[in-house]
Design an enzyme around this catalytic site. Structure first.
Site, PDB file in Angstrom:
ATOM      1  N   LYS A   9       0.826  -1.220   0.000  1.00 30.41           N
ATOM      2  CA  LYS A   9       0.000   0.000   0.000  1.00 30.41           C
ATOM      3  C   LYS A   9       0.861   1.272   0.000  1.00 30.41           C
ATOM      4  O   LYS A   9       2.066   1.237   0.306  1.00 30.41           O
ATOM      5  CB  LYS A   9      -0.926  -0.023   1.218  1.00 30.41           C
ATOM      6  CG  LYS A   9      -2.038  -1.077   1.129  1.00 30.41           C
ATOM      7  CD  LYS A   9      -3.019  -0.926   2.299  1.00 30.41           C
ATOM      8  CE  LYS A   9      -4.159  -1.938   2.203  1.00 30.41           C
ATOM      9  NZ  LYS A   9      -5.142  -1.755   3.300  1.00 30.41           N
ATOM     10  N   TYR A  49     -12.530  -1.055  -3.836  1.00 26.10           N
ATOM     11  CA  TYR A  49     -13.103  -1.286  -2.498  1.00 26.10           C
ATOM     12  C   TYR A  49     -14.635  -1.123  -2.495  1.00 26.10           C
ATOM     13  O   TYR A  49     -15.214  -0.784  -1.458  1.00 26.10           O
ATOM     14  CB  TYR A  49     -12.462  -0.343  -1.477  1.00 26.10           C
ATOM     15  CG  TYR A  49     -11.140  -0.845  -0.909  1.00 26.10           C
ATOM     16  CD1 TYR A  49     -11.049  -2.074  -0.243  1.00 26.10           C
ATOM     17  CD2 TYR A  49      -9.984  -0.078  -1.006  1.00 26.10           C
ATOM     18  CE1 TYR A  49      -9.840  -2.524   0.286  1.00 26.10           C
ATOM     19  CE2 TYR A  49      -8.770  -0.530  -0.470  1.00 26.10           C
ATOM     20  CZ  TYR A  49      -8.715  -1.759   0.171  1.00 26.10           C
ATOM     21  OH  TYR A  49      -7.520  -2.203   0.703  1.00 26.10           O
ATOM     22  N   PHE A  57     -15.618   4.230   6.939  1.00 21.35           N
ATOM     23  CA  PHE A  57     -14.229   4.538   6.609  1.00 21.35           C
ATOM     24  C   PHE A  57     -13.956   4.570   5.105  1.00 21.35           C
ATOM     25  O   PHE A  57     -12.813   4.737   4.681  1.00 21.35           O
ATOM     26  CB  PHE A  57     -13.283   3.545   7.302  1.00 21.35           C
ATOM     27  CG  PHE A  57     -13.572   2.086   7.006  1.00 21.35           C
ATOM     28  CD1 PHE A  57     -13.136   1.498   5.834  1.00 21.35           C
ATOM     29  CD2 PHE A  57     -14.281   1.300   7.917  1.00 21.35           C
ATOM     30  CE1 PHE A  57     -13.388   0.172   5.552  1.00 21.35           C
ATOM     31  CE2 PHE A  57     -14.537  -0.046   7.649  1.00 21.35           C
ATOM     32  CZ  PHE A  57     -14.086  -0.606   6.460  1.00 21.35           C
ATOM     33  N   ARG A  85      -2.744 -13.992   3.696  1.00 22.45           N
ATOM     34  CA  ARG A  85      -3.457 -13.336   4.812  1.00 22.45           C
ATOM     35  C   ARG A  85      -2.722 -13.610   6.138  1.00 22.45           C
ATOM     36  O   ARG A  85      -2.619 -12.725   6.989  1.00 22.45           O
ATOM     37  CB  ARG A  85      -4.898 -13.834   4.914  1.00 22.45           C
ATOM     38  CG  ARG A  85      -5.769 -13.599   3.683  1.00 22.45           C
ATOM     39  CD  ARG A  85      -6.412 -12.258   3.605  1.00 22.45           C
ATOM     40  NE  ARG A  85      -7.296 -11.923   4.709  1.00 22.45           N
ATOM     41  CZ  ARG A  85      -7.977 -10.772   4.766  1.00 22.45           C
ATOM     42  NH1 ARG A  85      -7.881  -9.881   3.781  1.00 22.45           N
ATOM     43  NH2 ARG A  85      -8.747 -10.511   5.782  1.00 22.45           N
ATOM     44  N   THR A  91      -5.932  -7.009  10.430  1.00 21.66           N
ATOM     45  CA  THR A  91      -6.153  -5.719   9.757  1.00 21.66           C
ATOM     46  C   THR A  91      -5.549  -4.558  10.555  1.00 21.66           C
ATOM     47  O   THR A  91      -4.947  -3.649   9.981  1.00 21.66           O
ATOM     48  CB  THR A  91      -7.675  -5.491   9.593  1.00 21.66           C
ATOM     49  OG1 THR A  91      -8.236  -6.631   8.936  1.00 21.66           O
ATOM     50  CG2 THR A  91      -7.955  -4.243   8.774  1.00 21.66           C
ATOM     51  N   ARG A 102       2.036  -6.674   8.853  1.00 20.29           N
ATOM     52  CA  ARG A 102       1.342  -5.498   9.378  1.00 20.29           C
ATOM     53  C   ARG A 102       1.885  -5.092  10.747  1.00 20.29           C
ATOM     54  O   ARG A 102       1.929  -3.908  11.065  1.00 20.29           O
ATOM     55  CB  ARG A 102      -0.165  -5.743   9.407  1.00 20.29           C
ATOM     56  CG  ARG A 102      -0.778  -5.609   8.006  1.00 20.29           C
ATOM     57  CD  ARG A 102      -2.171  -6.144   7.938  1.00 20.29           C
ATOM     58  NE  ARG A 102      -2.894  -5.672   6.763  1.00 20.29           N
ATOM     59  CZ  ARG A 102      -4.065  -6.145   6.381  1.00 20.29           C
ATOM     60  NH1 ARG A 102      -4.658  -7.099   7.079  1.00 20.29           N
ATOM     61  NH2 ARG A 102      -4.668  -5.666   5.311  1.00 20.29           N
ATOM     62  N   ASN A 112      -2.049   0.306   6.980  1.00 24.57           N
ATOM     63  CA  ASN A 112      -1.662  -1.043   7.404  1.00 24.57           C
ATOM     64  C   ASN A 112      -0.818  -1.808   6.389  1.00 24.57           C
ATOM     65  O   ASN A 112      -0.752  -3.028   6.422  1.00 24.57           O
ATOM     66  CB  ASN A 112      -2.894  -1.833   7.856  1.00 24.57           C
ATOM     67  CG  ASN A 112      -3.919  -2.008   6.769  1.00 24.57           C
ATOM     68  OD1 ASN A 112      -3.720  -1.548   5.648  1.00 24.57           O
ATOM     69  ND2 ASN A 112      -5.017  -2.677   7.076  1.00 24.57           N
ATOM     70  N   HIS A 115      -2.346  -5.287   1.426  1.00 23.22           N
ATOM     71  CA  HIS A 115      -3.698  -5.806   1.174  1.00 23.22           C
ATOM     72  C   HIS A 115      -3.588  -7.233   0.672  1.00 23.22           C
ATOM     73  O   HIS A 115      -2.638  -7.571  -0.040  1.00 23.22           O
ATOM     74  CB  HIS A 115      -4.411  -4.974   0.100  1.00 23.22           C
ATOM     75  CG  HIS A 115      -5.582  -5.701  -0.500  1.00 23.22           C
ATOM     76  ND1 HIS A 115      -6.798  -5.754   0.121  1.00 23.22           N
ATOM     77  CD2 HIS A 115      -5.692  -6.469  -1.622  1.00 23.22           C
ATOM     78  CE1 HIS A 115      -7.621  -6.510  -0.615  1.00 23.22           C
ATOM     79  NE2 HIS A 115      -6.965  -6.941  -1.668  1.00 23.22           N
ATOM     80  N   GLU A 126     -10.197  -9.162  -8.067  1.00 21.14           N
ATOM     81  CA  GLU A 126      -9.122  -8.180  -7.838  1.00 21.14           C
ATOM     82  C   GLU A 126      -7.973  -8.375  -8.835  1.00 21.14           C
ATOM     83  O   GLU A 126      -7.408  -7.391  -9.332  1.00 21.14           O
ATOM     84  CB  GLU A 126      -8.652  -8.281  -6.381  1.00 21.14           C
ATOM     85  CG  GLU A 126      -9.740  -7.818  -5.423  1.00 21.14           C
ATOM     86  CD  GLU A 126      -9.436  -8.032  -3.954  1.00 21.14           C
ATOM     87  OE1 GLU A 126      -8.370  -8.589  -3.615  1.00 21.14           O
ATOM     88  OE2 GLU A 126     -10.271  -7.623  -3.122  1.00 21.14           O
TER      89      GLU A 126
HETATM   90  P1  ATP Z   1      -7.553  -5.389   3.040  1.00 26.57           P
HETATM   91  O1  ATP Z   1      -8.871  -5.588   2.326  1.00 26.57           O
HETATM   92  O2  ATP Z   1      -6.973  -3.998   2.821  1.00 26.57           O
HETATM   93  O3  ATP Z   1      -6.575  -6.482   2.774  1.00 26.57           O
HETATM   94  P2  ATP Z   1      -8.678  -6.521   5.396  1.00 26.57           P
HETATM   95  O4  ATP Z   1      -9.279  -7.512   4.462  1.00 26.57           O
HETATM   96  O5  ATP Z   1      -7.822  -7.030   6.513  1.00 26.57           O
HETATM   97  O6  ATP Z   1      -7.808  -5.471   4.606  1.00 26.57           O
HETATM   98  P3  ATP Z   1     -11.182  -5.119   5.342  1.00 26.57           P
HETATM   99  O7  ATP Z   1     -12.237  -5.366   6.336  1.00 26.57           O
HETATM  100  O8  ATP Z   1     -11.331  -5.665   3.968  1.00 26.57           O
HETATM  101  O9  ATP Z   1      -9.792  -5.596   5.997  1.00 26.57           O
HETATM  102  O10 ATP Z   1     -10.975  -3.548   5.273  1.00 26.57           O
HETATM  103  C1  ATP Z   1     -10.336  -2.948   4.162  1.00 26.57           C
HETATM  104  C2  ATP Z   1      -9.423  -1.847   4.658  1.00 26.57           C
HETATM  105  O11 ATP Z   1     -10.221  -0.823   5.224  1.00 26.57           O
HETATM  106  C3  ATP Z   1      -8.469  -2.270   5.755  1.00 26.57           C
HETATM  107  O12 ATP Z   1      -7.223  -2.725   5.248  1.00 26.57           O
HETATM  108  C4  ATP Z   1      -8.285  -1.004   6.558  1.00 26.57           C
HETATM  109  O13 ATP Z   1      -7.224  -0.207   6.024  1.00 26.57           O
HETATM  110  C5  ATP Z   1      -9.584  -0.274   6.352  1.00 26.57           C
HETATM  111  N1  ATP Z   1     -10.434  -0.461   7.526  1.00 26.57           N
HETATM  112  C6  ATP Z   1     -11.100  -1.572   7.878  1.00 26.57           C
HETATM  113  N2  ATP Z   1     -11.782  -1.380   9.019  1.00 26.57           N
HETATM  114  C7  ATP Z   1     -11.527  -0.096   9.385  1.00 26.57           C
HETATM  115  C8  ATP Z   1     -11.914   0.715  10.472  1.00 26.57           C
HETATM  116  N3  ATP Z   1     -12.735   0.254  11.417  1.00 26.57           N
HETATM  117  N4  ATP Z   1     -11.447   1.978  10.512  1.00 26.57           N
HETATM  118  C9  ATP Z   1     -10.627   2.454   9.560  1.00 26.57           C
HETATM  119  N5  ATP Z   1     -10.217   1.737   8.501  1.00 26.57           N
HETATM  120  C10 ATP Z   1     -10.659   0.482   8.422  1.00 26.57           C
HETATM  121 MG    MG Z   2     -10.358  -6.959   2.750  1.00 30.00          MG
END
Ligand code: ATP
Ligand code: MG
Length: 137
Positions: A9, A49, A57, A85, A91, A102, A112, A115, A126
């Site tokens: 990222k 996204y 968010f 993962r 996350t 992370r 973080n 992705h 994706e």
């Molecule tokens: P990613 O999709 O980026 O790999 P993830 O699958 O672990 O991460 P998701 O639930 O898909 O998590 O959320 C996508 C992204 O949105 C996260 O990587 C994080 O940067 C952001 N995000 C998720 N939850 C929150 C939150 N509560 N507050 C702020 N940002 C959040």
């Molecule tokens: Mg995700």
């Protein structure tokens, strides 16, 4: 063999962590099928996204993802989706286990570092969003 989609990222690229993340990817036994450095537009980040469009968010997340260059990758390994993962960790970097990317490179839940796709259908979407079939052959 399985393929997954990964991003180094904008926060990690900006801090100069891309090389170290790539070294960890290789050391973990993934094959990098292809990769590219891109700068997503706000609209491209919103498309990527899209599943999170109703979340509070979403605006901050898509601003962040379009804030600078990132590196998009296709990674291949047995059980690649789960394996990637697991290497990324939780996350929220504050909750990520020692030894995860992370934990080491992430600063906060919205910065973080990496992705990873969370299932075979999202990996297919994706990978197709960022790569042409020829690049993945
Ligand atoms: P990613 O999709 O980026 O790999 P993830 O699958 O672990 O991460 P998701 O639930 O898909 O998590 O959320 C996508 C992204 O949105 C996260 O990587 C994080 O940067 C952001 N995000 C998720 N939850 C929150 C939150 N509560 N507050 C702020 N940002 C959040
Ligand atoms: Mg995700």
């Amino acid at each position: 063999m399985e393929r997954t989609f990964a991003i180094i990222k904008p926060d990690a690229v900006k801090k100069g962590y891309a090389g170290r993340v790539l070294a960890r990817i290789e050391a973990a036994g993934f094959t990098v099928c292809t990769l590219r450095m891109i700068r997503m537009s706000k609209r491209e980040a919103e498309g990527f996204y899209y599943v999170h469009r109703e979340r509070p968010f979403f605006a901050g997340l898509t601003d962040f993802m379009s804030s600078g260059p990132c590196i998009v990758l296709c990674l291949e390994a047995p059980d690649a989706i789960k394996k990637w993962r697991d290497l990324m960790g939780a996350t929220d970097p504050a909750k990520a286990s020692d030894g995860t990317l992370r934990k080491e490179f992430g600063a906060s839940i919205d910065n973080n570092a990496t992705h990873g796709s969370d299932a075979p259908d999202t990996a297919a979407f994706e990978l197709g969003y960022f790569f042409r079939g020829l690049e993945l052959s």
